[in-house]
Design a protein around this motif. Structure first.
Motif, short mmCIF file in Angstrom:
data_model
loop_
_atom_site.label_atom_id
_atom_site.label_comp_id
_atom_site.label_asym_id
_atom_site.label_seq_id
_atom_site.Cartn_x
_atom_site.Cartn_y
_atom_site.Cartn_z
N LYS A 1 -29.39 39.04 -31.70
CA LYS A 1 -29.58 37.86 -30.85
C LYS A 1 -28.49 36.84 -31.09
CE LYS A 1 -34.54 38.18 -30.11
NZ LYS A 1 -35.86 37.57 -30.34
N ALA A 2 -28.14 36.62 -32.35
CA ALA A 2 -27.09 35.66 -32.68
C ALA A 2 -25.75 36.14 -32.12
CB ALA A 2 -26.99 35.46 -34.19
N GLY A 3 -25.47 37.42 -32.25
CA GLY A 3 -24.22 37.97 -31.71
C GLY A 3 -24.16 37.88 -30.20
N GLY A 4 -25.28 38.11 -29.54
CA GLY A 4 -25.32 37.99 -28.08
C GLY A 4 -25.07 36.57 -27.63
N GLY A 5 -25.64 35.61 -28.33
CA GLY A 5 -25.40 34.20 -28.01
C GLY A 5 -23.95 33.82 -28.22
N ARG A 6 -23.36 34.31 -29.29
CA ARG A 6 -21.95 34.02 -29.58
C ARG A 6 -21.06 34.64 -28.49
NH1 ARG A 6 -21.03 36.31 -34.84
NH2 ARG A 6 -22.37 34.61 -35.53
N HIS A 7 -21.39 35.85 -28.09
CA HIS A 7 -20.62 36.53 -27.04
C HIS A 7 -20.70 35.74 -25.72
CE1 HIS A 7 -19.03 39.68 -24.48
NE2 HIS A 7 -20.11 39.57 -23.72
N SER B 1 -18.19 32.36 -21.66
CA SER B 1 -18.23 31.14 -20.86
C SER B 1 -16.94 30.33 -21.05
CB SER B 1 -19.45 30.31 -21.26
OG SER B 1 -19.46 29.09 -20.57
N ARG B 2 -16.46 30.24 -22.30
CA ARG B 2 -15.20 29.52 -22.55
C ARG B 2 -14.03 30.21 -21.85
NH1 ARG B 2 -17.03 28.71 -28.20
NH2 ARG B 2 -15.90 30.62 -28.65
N SER B 3 -14.02 31.55 -21.89
CA SER B 3 -12.94 32.29 -21.23
C SER B 3 -12.96 32.06 -19.72
CB SER B 3 -13.07 33.78 -21.51
OG SER B 3 -12.94 34.04 -22.88
N LEU C 1 -10.01 30.27 -17.48
CA LEU C 1 -9.38 30.92 -16.33
C LEU C 1 -9.54 30.09 -15.06
CD1 LEU C 1 -10.33 34.66 -16.94
CD2 LEU C 1 -8.07 33.60 -17.16
N GLN C 2 -10.70 29.50 -14.86
CA GLN C 2 -10.91 28.68 -13.67
C GLN C 2 -10.04 27.44 -13.71
OE1 GLN C 2 -15.12 27.96 -13.57
NE2 GLN C 2 -15.56 29.86 -12.45
N HIS C 3 -9.91 26.87 -14.87
CA HIS C 3 -9.11 25.65 -15.00
C HIS C 3 -7.61 25.93 -14.86
CE1 HIS C 3 -8.03 21.64 -16.29
NE2 HIS C 3 -7.23 22.15 -17.22
N ASN C 4 -7.12 27.00 -15.45
CA ASN C 4 -5.68 27.27 -15.49
C ASN C 4 -5.19 28.16 -14.35
OD1 ASN C 4 -5.15 25.75 -17.80
ND2 ASN C 4 -5.95 27.38 -19.09
N CYS C 5 -6.05 28.93 -13.75
CA CYS C 5 -5.60 29.82 -12.68
C CYS C 5 -5.94 29.26 -11.29
CB CYS C 5 -6.21 31.21 -12.85
SG CYS C 5 -5.65 32.01 -14.36
N GLY C 6 -6.70 28.20 -11.24
CA GLY C 6 -6.98 27.53 -10.00
C GLY C 6 -7.79 28.33 -9.00
#
Length: 100
Positions: A77-83, A88-90, A94-99
């Protein structure tokens, strides 16, 4: 299933005694089982999950001698949350830098 055959020696009082002993035994077993579960739960709370702490083993491999079956689900569960947080950060990057 408990079967009690009525015979001339099995008077109603004798049957009541048998049932009374049976209920006493079952109640005692339930109390002992409840105490064991409470004790295991308390021990699990005091003990740290070996998967969730930094390993102090050679080559940074999990300390398999300290791992129990109960350690796997919280670690997954902890690993799934971390993933999910990393994904989400990735996606945000991508949304911010690739427009898109």
């Amino acid at each position: 299933m408990l079967l009690i055959y009525l015979t001339p020696t099995n008077s109603p009082i004798n049957i009541i005694n048998i049932l009374n002993r049976l209920l006493t035994t079952l109640a005692s077993a339930a109390i002992v089982a409840g105490c064991a579960l409470t004790s295991n739960h308390a021990m699990a709370q005091q003990r740290q999950n070996p998967f969730l702490v930094k390993y102090d083993t050679p080559y940074q491999i999990p300390p398999f001698d300290r791992i129990t079956v109960a350690d796997y689900l919280p670690a997954l569960k902890a690993g799934g949350g971390r993933h999910n947080r990393q994904q989400s950060r990735s996606t945000d990057f991508l949304q911010h830098n690739c427009g898109s």
